[in-house]
Scaffold this active site. Structure first.
Site, mmCIF file in Angstrom:
data_model
loop_
_atom_site.group_PDB
_atom_site.id
_atom_site.type_symbol
_atom_site.label_atom_id
_atom_site.label_comp_id
_atom_site.label_asym_id
_atom_site.label_seq_id
_atom_site.Cartn_x
_atom_site.Cartn_y
_atom_site.Cartn_z
ATOM 1 N N GLY A 1 0.748 -1.266 0.000
ATOM 2 C CA GLY A 1 0.000 0.000 0.000
ATOM 3 C C GLY A 1 0.770 1.302 0.000
ATOM 4 N N SER B 1 1.544 8.301 1.923
ATOM 5 C CA SER B 1 0.925 7.020 2.341
ATOM 6 C C SER B 1 1.447 6.579 3.702
ATOM 7 C CB SER B 1 1.284 5.903 1.356
ATOM 8 O OG SER B 1 0.802 6.173 0.076
ATOM 9 N N ILE B 2 0.538 6.041 4.504
ATOM 10 C CA ILE B 2 0.949 5.516 5.814
ATOM 11 C C ILE B 2 1.955 4.375 5.603
ATOM 12 C CG2 ILE B 2 0.121 4.418 7.921
ATOM 13 C CD1 ILE B 2 -2.580 5.954 7.438
ATOM 14 N N TYR C 1 -10.336 2.376 10.590
ATOM 15 C CA TYR C 1 -10.805 3.676 11.066
ATOM 16 C C TYR C 1 -12.022 3.495 11.967
ATOM 17 C CZ TYR C 1 -12.421 8.419 11.238
ATOM 18 O OH TYR C 1 -12.847 9.634 11.694
ATOM 19 N N TYR D 1 -18.159 8.787 5.568
ATOM 20 C CA TYR D 1 -17.224 7.675 5.375
ATOM 21 C C TYR D 1 -17.862 6.571 4.521
ATOM 22 C CZ TYR D 1 -12.880 5.289 6.621
ATOM 23 O OH TYR D 1 -11.652 4.693 6.576
ATOM 24 N N LYS E 1 -14.592 -1.446 6.973
ATOM 25 C CA LYS E 1 -13.673 -1.468 8.116
ATOM 26 C C LYS E 1 -14.198 -2.394 9.224
ATOM 27 C CE LYS E 1 -10.359 1.217 6.646
ATOM 28 N NZ LYS E 1 -9.191 0.551 6.045
HETATM 29 P P1 NAI Z 1 -3.149 5.615 0.312
HETATM 30 O O1 NAI Z 1 -4.087 6.039 -0.757
HETATM 31 O O2 NAI Z 1 -1.785 6.184 0.297
HETATM 32 O O3 NAI Z 1 -3.064 4.016 0.385
HETATM 33 C C1 NAI Z 1 -4.086 3.152 -0.048
HETATM 34 C C2 NAI Z 1 -3.395 2.066 -0.841
HETATM 35 O O4 NAI Z 1 -4.274 1.007 -1.235
HETATM 36 C C3 NAI Z 1 -2.772 2.613 -2.153
HETATM 37 O O5 NAI Z 1 -1.385 2.371 -2.155
HETATM 38 C C4 NAI Z 1 -3.478 1.817 -3.211
HETATM 39 O O6 NAI Z 1 -2.726 1.630 -4.371
HETATM 40 C C5 NAI Z 1 -3.756 0.514 -2.461
HETATM 41 N N1 NAI Z 1 -4.695 -0.343 -3.176
HETATM 42 C C6 NAI Z 1 -5.919 0.003 -3.680
HETATM 43 N N2 NAI Z 1 -6.455 -1.042 -4.335
HETATM 44 C C7 NAI Z 1 -5.564 -2.079 -4.221
HETATM 45 C C8 NAI Z 1 -5.556 -3.421 -4.694
HETATM 46 N N3 NAI Z 1 -6.572 -3.930 -5.408
HETATM 47 N N4 NAI Z 1 -4.484 -4.198 -4.405
HETATM 48 C C9 NAI Z 1 -3.431 -3.706 -3.694
HETATM 49 N N5 NAI Z 1 -3.397 -2.444 -3.216
HETATM 50 C C10 NAI Z 1 -4.444 -1.637 -3.485
HETATM 51 O O7 NAI Z 1 -3.888 6.031 1.683
HETATM 52 P P2 NAI Z 1 -3.615 5.679 3.222
HETATM 53 O O8 NAI Z 1 -4.411 6.659 3.988
HETATM 54 O O9 NAI Z 1 -2.170 5.551 3.473
HETATM 55 O O10 NAI Z 1 -4.352 4.281 3.392
HETATM 56 C C11 NAI Z 1 -3.772 3.155 4.000
HETATM 57 C C12 NAI Z 1 -4.748 2.470 4.931
HETATM 58 O O11 NAI Z 1 -4.986 3.303 6.070
HETATM 59 C C13 NAI Z 1 -6.113 2.161 4.319
HETATM 60 O O12 NAI Z 1 -6.568 0.913 4.800
HETATM 61 C C14 NAI Z 1 -6.959 3.278 4.902
HETATM 62 O O13 NAI Z 1 -8.333 2.972 4.909
HETATM 63 C C15 NAI Z 1 -6.364 3.334 6.305
HETATM 64 N N6 NAI Z 1 -6.721 4.525 7.072
HETATM 65 C C16 NAI Z 1 -6.525 5.772 6.535
HETATM 66 C C17 NAI Z 1 -6.909 6.889 7.238
HETATM 67 C C18 NAI Z 1 -6.766 8.242 6.615
HETATM 68 O O14 NAI Z 1 -7.424 9.200 7.083
HETATM 69 N N7 NAI Z 1 -5.925 8.404 5.603
HETATM 70 C C19 NAI Z 1 -7.497 6.802 8.600
HETATM 71 C C20 NAI Z 1 -7.608 5.448 9.083
HETATM 72 C C21 NAI Z 1 -7.244 4.361 8.334
#
Ligand code: NAI
Length: 271
Positions: free
Chosen positions: A15, A21-22, A150, A160, A167
């Site tokens: 991811g 990205s986290i 989340y 959301y 989630k």
């Molecule tokens: P991000 O957009 O940087 O990361 C999401 C990732 O999921 C991307 O790298 C994307 O390419 C990947 N992805 C999507 N479809 C995919 C697939 N079919 N196969 C493999 N990878 C796939 O955003 P973020 O925020 O870093 O998200 C990471 C996690 O953190 C997610 O689960 C998100 O729901 C969770 N999260 C994020 C929060 C926020 O406010 N940003 C708060 C709480 C949880």
């Protein structure tokens, strides 16, 4: 600061799309702590993303995998063990996507094909990842698997949308699979429930600016950043948290236990 907490440990990080990205921050921190890993993302995300930069910086190889495809996951797990030279100690699932959110489809007017796709990508993929690891016997004893979630899984955040349901499903999978992974392989499985964080996925949520500002003012310690999340994940991958499993752990500056804060209350009090 580095504590060498992950020296000699091997894993897979899903991811990392861009430096916000986290998973990107986590990869950087895991590298600083001495861990080695394979980076993976959906093939489409790789074409758009900057993952090569991260791979170079952390001395990692990249293996594209759609996390909804068992074939891709089997290939990823087999190749990762070969590249890293043995079984795995840690896996980060940092994947989320809702087409309904992306296309502004209201929760009460879902396109169910999109809903299903979002559920597959955001939640069922976690089961698929774990089942693939489990069947390949790819995790070392006392290994650690973490997924990101989340608080909309427990409480209502209207914008959301269907990600709230995804989630809730994800967190349930962590407990259900975590039982078998713990009992059969001595591997721990947890979810980290993170504050709103300005990333590509986060900013896709309608009204995100209000959302993040509100959470910040409600939380006694303020919102947890992506780096805070990365640090927390490092502790869960380390040997210091060996018997923490089946948990949903809040990394949110205290938000989840707040009713109201002085700062938010001040908006409603008339002088
Ligand atoms: P991000 O957009 O940087 O990361 C999401 C990732 O999921 C991307 O790298 C994307 O390419 C990947 N992805 C999507 N479809 C995919 C697939 N079919 N196969 C493999 N990878 C796939 O955003 P973020 O925020 O870093 O998200 C990471 C996690 O953190 C997610 O689960 C998100 O729901 C969770 N999260 C994020 C929060 C926020 O406010 N940003 C708060 C709480 C949880």
């Amino acid at each position: 600061m580095s504590y060498n907490l992950l020296k000699g440990k091997r894993g897979i990080i899903f991811g990392a799309l861009d430096p916000n990205s986290i998973a990107w921050k986590t990869a950087e921190r895991v590298h600083e702590e001495g861990g080695t890993f394979v980076l993976t993302n959906a093939p489409i995300a790789m074409r758009m993303g900057q993952i090569n930069e991260l791979a170079e910086k952390t001395g990692s190889q990249i293996i594209p995998a759609d996390a909804t495809s068992i074939e891709d996951l089997e290939n990823l797990v087999a190749q990762s063990m070969e590249i890293l030279g043995g079984k795995l100690d840690f896996v980060l699932h940092s994947i989320g996507m809702s087409i309904n959110v992306r296309k502004g489809k209201h929760y009460t007017d879902q396109n169910y094909e999109w809903t299903q796709k979002g559920t597959d990508v955001s939640a069922m993929s976690f089961h698929k990842v774990m089942q693939t690891l489990y069947k390949a016997d790819a995790m070392n004893e006392w290994g650690s698997i973490v997924a990101l979630t989340y608080m909309a899984a427990q409480r209502v955040f209207p914008d959301y949308n269907d990600m709230a349901d995804n989630k809730a499903y994800l967190e349930s999978i962590a407990r259900s699979f975590g039982y078998f992974f713990g009992k059969d392989k001595k591997v721990r499985v947890n979810t980290i429930s993170q504050s709103p964080t300005p990333t590509t996925a986060g900013q896709g949520v309608k009204g995100f600016d209000g959302f993040i500002a509100y959470a910040d003012r409600m939380s006694p310690l303020g919102n947890a950043t992506a780096l805070d999340c990365a640090n927390y994940t490092v502790t869960l991958f380390s040997d210091l948290t060996k018997r923490v499993t089946l948990q949903n752990l809040f990394n949110d500056g205290g938000f989840s236990n707040m009713g109201v804060s002085d700062s938010v209350m001040a908006e409603f009090v008339k002088e």
